[in-house]
Structure formats: structure tokens, C-alpha cells
Write a protein that holds these residues in place. Structure first.
Motif, PDB file in Angstrom:
ATOM      1  N   VAL A  33       0.812  -1.219   0.000  1.00 46.39           N
ATOM      2  CA  VAL A  33       0.000   0.000   0.000  1.00 46.39           C
ATOM      3  C   VAL A  33       0.844   1.267   0.000  1.00 46.39           C
ATOM      4  CG1 VAL A  33      -2.021  -1.094   1.025  1.00 46.39           C
ATOM      5  CG2 VAL A  33      -0.338  -0.003   2.501  1.00 46.39           C
ATOM      6  N   ARG A  34       2.165   1.112   0.225  1.00 45.14           N
ATOM      7  CA  ARG A  34       3.109   2.205   0.108  1.00 45.14           C
ATOM      8  C   ARG A  34       2.765   3.395   1.006  1.00 45.14           C
ATOM      9  NH1 ARG A  34       6.083   2.913  -3.853  1.00 45.14           N
ATOM     10  NH2 ARG A  34       5.280   4.957  -4.347  1.00 45.14           N
ATOM     11  N   ALA A  39      -0.881   1.033   6.287  1.00 43.98           N
ATOM     12  CA  ALA A  39      -0.356  -0.297   6.593  1.00 43.98           C
ATOM     13  C   ALA A  39      -0.588  -0.645   8.067  1.00 43.98           C
ATOM     14  CB  ALA A  39       1.123  -0.383   6.242  1.00 43.98           C
ATOM     15  N   GLU A  40      -0.378   0.326   8.946  1.00 39.00           N
ATOM     16  CA  GLU A  40      -0.608   0.087  10.383  1.00 39.00           C
ATOM     17  C   GLU A  40      -2.071  -0.260  10.643  1.00 39.00           C
ATOM     18  OE1 GLU A  40       2.784   3.218  12.043  1.00 39.00           O
ATOM     19  OE2 GLU A  40       0.652   3.708  12.254  1.00 39.00           O
ATOM     20  N   GLU A  41      -2.946   0.490   9.994  1.00 38.17           N
ATOM     21  CA  GLU A  41      -4.375   0.214  10.169  1.00 38.17           C
ATOM     22  C   GLU A  41      -4.729  -1.181   9.689  1.00 38.17           C
ATOM     23  OE1 GLU A  41      -6.904   3.225   8.346  1.00 38.17           O
ATOM     24  OE2 GLU A  41      -5.803   4.687   9.574  1.00 38.17           O
ATOM     25  N   LEU A  42      -4.149  -1.555   8.548  1.00 36.09           N
ATOM     26  CA  LEU A  42      -4.449  -2.876   7.991  1.00 36.09           C
ATOM     27  C   LEU A  42      -3.950  -3.990   8.909  1.00 36.09           C
ATOM     28  CD1 LEU A  42      -3.695  -2.100   4.237  1.00 36.09           C
ATOM     29  CD2 LEU A  42      -5.909  -2.764   5.176  1.00 36.09           C
ATOM     30  N   HIS A  78      -9.063  -2.995   0.569  1.00 35.61           N
ATOM     31  CA  HIS A  78      -8.690  -1.585   0.681  1.00 35.61           C
ATOM     32  C   HIS A  78      -8.507  -0.967  -0.704  1.00 35.61           C
ATOM     33  CE1 HIS A  78      -6.455   1.984   1.867  1.00 35.61           C
ATOM     34  NE2 HIS A  78      -5.528   1.633   1.001  1.00 35.61           N
ATOM     35  N   ILE A  79      -7.760  -1.656  -1.563  1.00 30.48           N
ATOM     36  CA  ILE A  79      -7.514  -1.127  -2.906  1.00 30.48           C
ATOM     37  C   ILE A  79      -8.814  -1.062  -3.699  1.00 30.48           C
ATOM     38  CG2 ILE A  79      -6.353  -1.597  -5.107  1.00 30.48           C
ATOM     39  CD1 ILE A  79      -3.974  -2.603  -3.525  1.00 30.48           C
ATOM     40  N   ARG A  80      -9.649  -2.082  -3.538  1.00 27.64           N
ATOM     41  CA  ARG A  80     -10.927  -2.107  -4.255  1.00 27.64           C
ATOM     42  C   ARG A  80     -11.790  -0.915  -3.857  1.00 27.64           C
ATOM     43  NH1 ARG A  80     -13.408  -7.239  -2.714  1.00 27.64           N
ATOM     44  NH2 ARG A  80     -12.503  -8.279  -4.504  1.00 27.64           N
ATOM     45  N   LYS A  81     -11.813  -0.662  -2.544  1.00 28.97           N
ATOM     46  CA  LYS A  81     -12.620   0.447  -2.037  1.00 28.97           C
ATOM     47  C   LYS A  81     -12.110   1.783  -2.585  1.00 28.97           C
ATOM     48  CE  LYS A  81     -13.486   1.937   2.352  1.00 28.97           C
ATOM     49  NZ  LYS A  81     -12.948   1.735   3.699  1.00 28.97           N
ATOM     50  N   ARG A  82     -10.784   1.940  -2.536  1.00 33.97           N
ATOM     51  CA  ARG A  82     -10.191   3.186  -3.026  1.00 33.97           C
ATOM     52  C   ARG A  82     -10.452   3.355  -4.511  1.00 33.97           C
ATOM     53  NH1 ARG A  82      -6.119   4.885   0.803  1.00 33.97           N
ATOM     54  NH2 ARG A  82      -4.977   5.999  -0.781  1.00 33.97           N
ATOM     55  N   ALA A  83     -10.388   2.230  -5.240  1.00 30.68           N
ATOM     56  CA  ALA A  83     -10.602   2.294  -6.687  1.00 30.68           C
ATOM     57  C   ALA A  83     -12.031   2.715  -6.978  1.00 30.68           C
ATOM     58  CB  ALA A  83     -10.297   0.941  -7.318  1.00 30.68           C
ATOM     59  N   ARG A  84     -12.963   2.234  -6.167  1.00 28.57           N
ATOM     60  CA  ARG A  84     -14.363   2.566  -6.379  1.00 28.57           C
ATOM     61  C   ARG A  84     -14.618   4.046  -6.095  1.00 28.57           C
ATOM     62  NH1 ARG A  84     -17.197  -1.630  -3.219  1.00 28.57           N
ATOM     63  NH2 ARG A  84     -16.414  -3.216  -4.634  1.00 28.57           N
TER      64      ARG A  84
END
Ligand code: ZN
Lengths: 205, 91
Positions: A33-34, A39-42, A78-84
């Protein structure tokens, strides 16, 4: 009530998880996630989910493998949500993007120059990575997502299409766009001066 | 695509199409005529050969990055304590 078999079917004490696995999970997440905060949250979400689903741990795989599989799903979510979220603001990339990159008859407007030899010395590799980091940060979100999934996670095309709910053709266009964007940026930030050598710029199609 | 169209594609492929094919090559198996078009174009086009080299370098570096352990990265003390506290609260 039958006694639980005393095998490794149960997890270790959750109080020990952070010290035993925290760094490994954090490294895994931060690479993908860079961003340290995300990252900490995940990692926290992962350990919390593990705690709440302790009963589903079968002991078939090592505990750490189990944590990582949960984390991986969290990252993909997370990435899916951000992409949406992003799709609402920025429509799907269309072909006009490439019009600026290629001139008449499909020739490069800004032809690749200066790339030679694919064996990088350790020094070159370090510089390349620093420049790549910078260039990846500058990618627009739609391209940053495919960069994370395809290049950082090395996920295959089919899985990425499922995660982002896009067609293969759309994904291939985005990947192409992401790669030519990185190329342009790296020519400036990594190759730097080499690019302006007139001899290198002369070579044509 | 009929044979004539394929031959036309091979002979007329431009940088825009060739660079897309170079990218696609790591995503899907290319059709025979696409491979031929790419080979033909790379033979005559210096900039696309450079671009192909860039893609090779990128792939190589990305594979190294995704495989290597980033041992120097650690959870901060604050987040460590925060996560521990959260876990304890939910235990
Ligand atoms: Zn070309």
C-alpha cells in the motif's frame, strides 16, 4: 463435553501476536500500500479479524500464513474500495490519453532514449529504485492501483480484473498507460542528463 | 481478422500499437500475427527497442522488490501499543 484435542489447532495467545508477527505483517502491507499509516491500520484490522475468527483457524497452515492470508484480503479490499471511490471522480481511462503520447501515425511524441543494458549495478539499482518510488507516488490513482496489484503484488491479470471489476481490455490499457507514464518519469528522474545527449535523441523510427 | 488484414497489420504496425503489444506480452499470450508485427517493428524501430529494454528492467526490478524482505521496516512503538490495547479490549 468431549475434551479439546491438545494439538496445534488453536492459535497462540493473542497478547503475543503483535510482538511475534507485527513487523512481518507490517512489512508485507507497507510494500503493497506504500503508506505507513494505512499499513498500520491494515495490520490492526487483520489481527482484530483473526481474534474474532480464532475458531476458524484450522492449524493446517502456520499461524503466520493464516495472518498473511487475512491481511492479503484486507489489502485487496482496501484497494478495491479506493478504486471505487476514485471511479466516481475520474472516468475510466479512454484512448484520448494516448493521443498526447503519440504523434501522427502513432509515432512516439517523446521517444524513449537512453535505456541501454538491462543489468544494473548495485548503485544503479539503488538509484533506479529511489526514482521509481518517486514516480510511483506521482501516478494517478487509477494507475497506482494497477501498479500495486500487478507490479508490487505480482497478481495475475484475471485476479486484478476481479478485484477492480474491470474488463481485461481495460486492465491492459491501464497497464500500458501506467508503464509509459513510469517510463517518461524515470527518464527524467533516473536517466536525467543522459536523456539530453543529442546523439541519443537522434535515433528515429 | 482475415489474412489480408493480418498482413497489413504486420507491415503497418506503429509505435503506439507496438508499445501496447510489448506491455500486453506480460499479460496475455500474443496471437501469431501480433508476435510477427512486434518482431518486425522492433527490427526497424530504435525507440521501441529502448522501450522494450525499459520494460525488461522494470519487470526485473519489480520482481526483486516484491521478493525481497524489507527487514529495516518496523511497526512504530505507538502503533504497537495501540494495536495491543485494541486486541486486549476485544479479547
Ligand atoms: Zn516504434
Amino acid at each position: 463435553m468431549p475434551e479439546q484435542p491438545a494439538t496445534n489447532l488453536t492459535t497462540s495467545d493473542p497478547a503475543t501476536w503483535v510482538d511475534a508477527h507485527g513487523d512481518i505483517l507490517f512489512r508485507y502491507a507497507v510494500k503493497r500500500v506504500r503508506d505507513r499509516e494505512t499499513a498500520e491500520e491494515l495490520v490492526q484490522e487483520t489481527l482484530l479479524a483473526a481474534l474474532q475468527n480464532r475458531d476458524s483457524f484450522s492449524g493446517k497452515s502456520a499461524e503466520q500464513t493464516w495472518f498473511i492470508s487475512i491481511l492479503r484480503n484486507k489489502i485487496v479490499d482496501h484497494i478495491r474500495k479506493r478504486a471505487r471511490e476514485r471511479d466516481r471522480f475520474e472516468p475510466t481511462p479512454d484512448e484520448t490519453y494516448f493521443d498526447a503520447k503519440f504523434a501522427k501515425k502513432g509515432k512516439w511524441s517523446d521517444a524513449p532514449v537512453g535505456w541501454s543494458g538491462s543489468n544494473l549495478s548495485p548503485d544503479e539499482l539503488r538509484e533506479f529504485r529511489a526514482a521509481l518510488d518517486l514516480c510511483a507516488d506521482k501516478l494517478p490513482p487509477a494507475l497506482a492501483h494497477v501498479f500495486s496489484l500487478r507490479e508490487l503484488d505480482q497478481m495475475d491479470s484475471d485476479s486484478i480484473c476481479k478485484v477492480l471489476s474491470i474488463t481485461p481490455t481495460n486492465l491492459w490499457t491501464r497497464l500500458h498507460r501506467m508503464r509509459i507514464t513510469l517510463r517518461e518519469c524515470l527518464e527524467v528522474h533516473w536517466l536525467g542528463d543522459a536523456k539530453t545527449t543529442p546523439a541519443a535523441a537522434k535515433e528515429g523510427c | 481478422m482475415n489474412l489480408l488484414k493480418k498482413i497489413q497489420f504486420v507491415l503497418n504496425v506503429n509505435c503506439r500499437q507496438a508499445s501496447q503489444l510489448l506491455s500486453d506480452k506480460s499479460e496475455r499470450p500474443l496471437a501469431g500475427y501480433e508476435r510477427a508485427a512486434l518482431r518486425f517493428h522492433l527490427f526497424v524501430c530504435g525507440p521501441c527497442r529502448k522501450y522494450a529494454l525499459f520494460l525488461l528492467i522494470l519487470r526485473d526490478v519489480m520482481m526483486r522488490i516484491s521478493a525481497e524482505p524489507n527487514d529495516a521496516v518496523h511497526l512504530s512503538h505507538e502503533s504497537r501499543s495501540r494495536i495491543k490495547a485494541t486486541l486486549e479490549a476485544h479479547s
